[in-house]
Design a protein around this motif. Structure first.
Motif, PDB file in Angstrom:
ATOM      1  N   MET A 247       4.978  14.165   5.833  1.00  0.00           N
ATOM      2  CA  MET A 247       5.472  12.827   6.140  1.00  0.00           C
ATOM      3  C   MET A 247       5.268  12.515   7.621  1.00  0.00           C
ATOM      4  O   MET A 247       5.605  13.314   8.493  1.00  0.00           O
ATOM      5  CB  MET A 247       6.955  12.714   5.789  1.00  0.00           C
TER       6      MET A 247
ATOM      7  N   VAL B  54       1.391   5.774   0.476  1.00  0.00           N
ATOM      8  CA  VAL B  54       2.291   6.857   0.074  1.00  0.00           C
ATOM      9  C   VAL B  54       1.532   8.174   0.018  1.00  0.00           C
ATOM     10  O   VAL B  54       1.987   9.208   0.518  1.00  0.00           O
ATOM     11  CB  VAL B  54       2.927   6.550  -1.296  1.00  0.00           C
TER      12      VAL B  54
ATOM     13  N   SER C 242       7.833   7.095   1.373  1.00  0.00           N
ATOM     14  CA  SER C 242       8.294   6.551   0.094  1.00  0.00           C
ATOM     15  C   SER C 242       7.596   5.229  -0.206  1.00  0.00           C
ATOM     16  O   SER C 242       7.083   4.557   0.709  1.00  0.00           O
ATOM     17  CB  SER C 242       9.806   6.323   0.132  1.00  0.00           C
ATOM     18  N   THR C 243       7.607   4.850  -1.472  1.00  0.00           N
ATOM     19  CA  THR C 243       6.985   3.582  -1.859  1.00  0.00           C
ATOM     20  C   THR C 243       7.645   2.387  -1.177  1.00  0.00           C
ATOM     21  O   THR C 243       6.949   1.511  -0.656  1.00  0.00           O
ATOM     22  CB  THR C 243       7.020   3.412  -3.393  1.00  0.00           C
TER      23      THR C 243
END
Length: 231
Positions: free
Chosen positions: A143, A169, A175-176
C-alpha cells in the motif's frame, strides 16, 4: 527559471523599472522590442518574467549581464520546470504542490509559483523514482503511504485518463473507495485547472478534452463544479 541570486519581475514591476505608467506600458509594449531582454520564464508560460539586472542594463544603455547557466540548488523553478525535473506532466505538479515537501518552500514571483531546485529534488527522492508512463510505479506491491497517494494517482492519470479504480487498487494497494475518491478529486482538479487556463471552456468541454470517459465524468464534473465555486 530564476537563477540563484537573481531577481525576476513581471510586467507590472517592469513598467515601474522602465519609469512608465501602466497604461503607457500596456499600450506601447516596450518588452516586445527585438533588442529587449528575453523572458526568464519557461517556454509556454502564460505569465512572463524578466531578469531585473538585464532590464536595468537595457534601460540604461549598458551591456546586459549574462545569466549564469550552471544549475544550483537555489534556482527557482516554475511548474513546467519542476515537472521536467520530476519527469511528469505540468498538471501533475498541480497535485504535488500541496505536499508539505513543496508547499513549505513555494516562492511566488510576479504571481507565479516557484520552488527551489533543492526542494524539488528532495521531493523526488522522498516519493521514490518515477515510473515510466506505461509502467507500474516502483514499489507498488504494498500500500502506498497516504501522503504519496495524490502523486501516484496523478501518474496513473498521466498514463491513462480513463484509468479505472480497479486498476488503481491493483497497482497502489489501496481500497476501492480510496481509489475512487482520489481519482475523482484529481480529475476534478485537472478540469478546473484547464478551465482557468482556457477562459470560456466549460467543465463538460474540459472533461472531454482531458479524455475522461462517460462512466466517470459525472462524478468528476460535480466535484469540479464544487471546487471551482469554492476557489
Amino acid at each position: 527559471m530564476i537563477r540563484a541570486g537573481r531577481t525576476a519581475v513581471g510586467r507590472r514591476e517592469l513598467a515601474g523599472v522602465l519609469g512608465l505608467k501602466w497604461s503607457t506600458f500596456d499600450r506601447t509594449k516596450p518588452h516586445t522590442a527585438a533588442d529587449f531582454p528575453l523572458p526568464v520564464s519557461s517556454e509556454g508560460a502564460l505569465v512572463l518574467l524578466w531578469d531585473l539586472e538585464q532590464v536595468e542594463a537595457h534601460r540604461d544603455g549598458r551591456p546586459q549581464p549574462v545569466i549564469p547557466a550552471v544549475d544550483r540548488e537555489e534556482d527557482l523553478l516554475d511548474r513546467r520546470e519542476a515537472a521536467l525535473l520530476l519527469d511528469v506532466k505540468p498538471r501533475s505538479v498541480d497535485s504535488y504542490k500541496t505536499d508539505p515537501g513543496l508547499a513549505d518552500h513555494v516562492v511566488v514571483v510576479g504571481g507565479v509559483e516557484h520552488w527551489p531546485r533543492a526542494a524539488v529534488l528532495a521531493y523526488a527522492v522522498g516519493r521514490g523514482a518515477m515510473s515510466a508512463p506505461s509502467g507500474r510505479p516502483k514499489g507498488s506491491g504494498d500500500m502506498v503511504p497516504r501522503d504519496l497517494l495524490p502523486g501516484r494517482i496523478a501518474e496513473l492519470l498521466d498514463a491513462n485518463p480513463a484509468v479505472t479504480a480497479a486498476h488503481a487498487v491493483d497497482v497502489l494497494g489501496i481500497s476501492t473507495p480510496a481509489a475512487q475518491r482520489h481519482l475523482q478529486q484529481e480529475r476534478a482538479a485537472r478540469i478546473v485547472a484547464l478551465m482557468r487556463t482556457e477562459p470560456g471552456l466549460d467543465a463538460e468541454g474540459a472533461a472531454e478534452r482531458l479524455g475522461y470517459p462517460p462512466a466517470v465524468r459525472r462524478a468528476a464534473l460535480k466535484a469540479a463544479q464544487e471546487l471551482y465555486e469554492a476557489s
